[in-house]
Design a protein around this motif. Structure first.
Motif, PDB file in Angstrom:
ATOM      1  N   THR A 116       0.861  -1.182   0.000  1.00  0.00           N
ATOM      2  CA  THR A 116       0.000   0.000   0.000  1.00  0.00           C
ATOM      3  C   THR A 116       0.896   1.230   0.000  1.00  0.00           C
ATOM      4  OG1 THR A 116      -0.158   0.076   2.415  1.00  0.00           O
ATOM      5  CG2 THR A 116      -1.901  -1.134   1.235  1.00  0.00           C
ATOM      6  N   ALA A 117       0.373   2.319  -0.517  1.00  0.00           N
ATOM      7  CA  ALA A 117       1.142   3.566  -0.535  1.00  0.00           C
ATOM      8  C   ALA A 117       0.193   4.732  -0.735  1.00  0.00           C
ATOM      9  CB  ALA A 117       2.181   3.543  -1.644  1.00  0.00           C
ATOM     10  N   THR A 118       0.672   5.896  -0.380  1.00  0.00           N
ATOM     11  CA  THR A 118       0.014   7.156  -0.710  1.00  0.00           C
ATOM     12  C   THR A 118       1.035   7.982  -1.467  1.00  0.00           C
ATOM     13  OG1 THR A 118      -1.371   7.066   1.264  1.00  0.00           O
ATOM     14  CG2 THR A 118      -1.105   9.221   0.217  1.00  0.00           C
ATOM     15  N   GLY A 119       0.616   8.577  -2.559  1.00  0.00           N
ATOM     16  CA  GLY A 119       1.544   9.348  -3.370  1.00  0.00           C
ATOM     17  C   GLY A 119       0.911  10.613  -3.892  1.00  0.00           C
ATOM     18  N   THR A 120       1.757  11.495  -4.425  1.00  0.00           N
ATOM     19  CA  THR A 120       1.310  12.758  -5.004  1.00  0.00           C
ATOM     20  C   THR A 120       1.827  12.846  -6.426  1.00  0.00           C
ATOM     21  OG1 THR A 120       1.345  13.827  -2.840  1.00  0.00           O
ATOM     22  CG2 THR A 120       1.356  15.270  -4.773  1.00  0.00           C
ATOM     23  N   VAL A 121       0.923  13.198  -7.336  1.00  0.00           N
ATOM     24  CA  VAL A 121       1.296  13.474  -8.719  1.00  0.00           C
ATOM     25  C   VAL A 121       0.975  14.931  -9.010  1.00  0.00           C
ATOM     26  CG1 VAL A 121       0.979  11.111  -9.532  1.00  0.00           C
ATOM     27  CG2 VAL A 121      -0.936  12.708  -9.618  1.00  0.00           C
ATOM     28  N   VAL A 122       1.685  15.496  -9.978  1.00  0.00           N
ATOM     29  CA  VAL A 122       1.401  16.865 -10.409  1.00  0.00           C
ATOM     30  C   VAL A 122       1.137  16.861 -11.905  1.00  0.00           C
ATOM     31  CG1 VAL A 122       2.684  18.011  -8.566  1.00  0.00           C
ATOM     32  CG2 VAL A 122       3.853  17.392 -10.676  1.00  0.00           C
ATOM     33  N   VAL A 123       0.287  17.782 -12.321  1.00  0.00           N
ATOM     34  CA  VAL A 123      -0.082  17.924 -13.732  1.00  0.00           C
ATOM     35  C   VAL A 123       0.111  19.384 -14.128  1.00  0.00           C
ATOM     36  CG1 VAL A 123      -1.710  16.000 -13.694  1.00  0.00           C
ATOM     37  CG2 VAL A 123      -2.511  18.287 -13.126  1.00  0.00           C
TER      38      VAL A 123
END
Length: 136
Positions: A110-117
């Motif tokens: 499991t993980a939590t991540g951040t993406v940017v656009v």
């Protein structure tokens, strides 16, 4: 908000350790793939992975497994999206070419991540012209 799911067979060529264990980076790469689809669906752009705030390796992933990788957007900022990821083993190799469908998926990572656009309106509306001298 949005949930995207991929399934992937784990080939024996990815086994790195005794017992046909696969390294944790394999699952993280799959998280990147499913995050890319999330960004395409929400923003029309592949986006970029910025960071993980939490990664938990909970059960082994082995060559011969089939993984179900899920990404669920939990927060949308102006240009960032927070995503919860799960990689669950849904089929397990039993040796040789044998395999079985598990009665219940085993959550492996499991993980939590951040993406940017890109900012809205900054994406070109037409593709760039082809490079001269290259044939399509």
């Amino acid at each position: 908000m949005i949930t995207v799911t991929h399934r992937r067979y784990v080939p024996y060529s990815h086994a790195h350790y005794a017992g046909n264990l696969v390294d944790g980076a394999y699952s993280l790469a799959l998280f990147g793939d499913v995050a890319t689809e999330v960004c395409i669906r929400l923003d029309g752009d592949e986006g970029l992975f910025a960071s993980y705030s939490d990664v938990q390796f909970r059960a082994p992933v082995r060559a011969g497994d089939v993984l179900e990788v899920t990404a669920t957007v939990t927060r949308m900022g102006t240009r960032s999206r927070t995503i919860d990821f799960t990689a669950a083993v849904v089929c397990r190799g039993t040796g040789g070419s044998g395999a079985e469908v598990l009665p219940e998926p085993v959550v492996a990572v499991t993980a939590t991540g951040t993406v940017v656009v890109p900012a809205k309106g900054s994406h070109p509306t037409t593709p760039p012209p082809p490079l001269s001298g290259l044939k399509a």
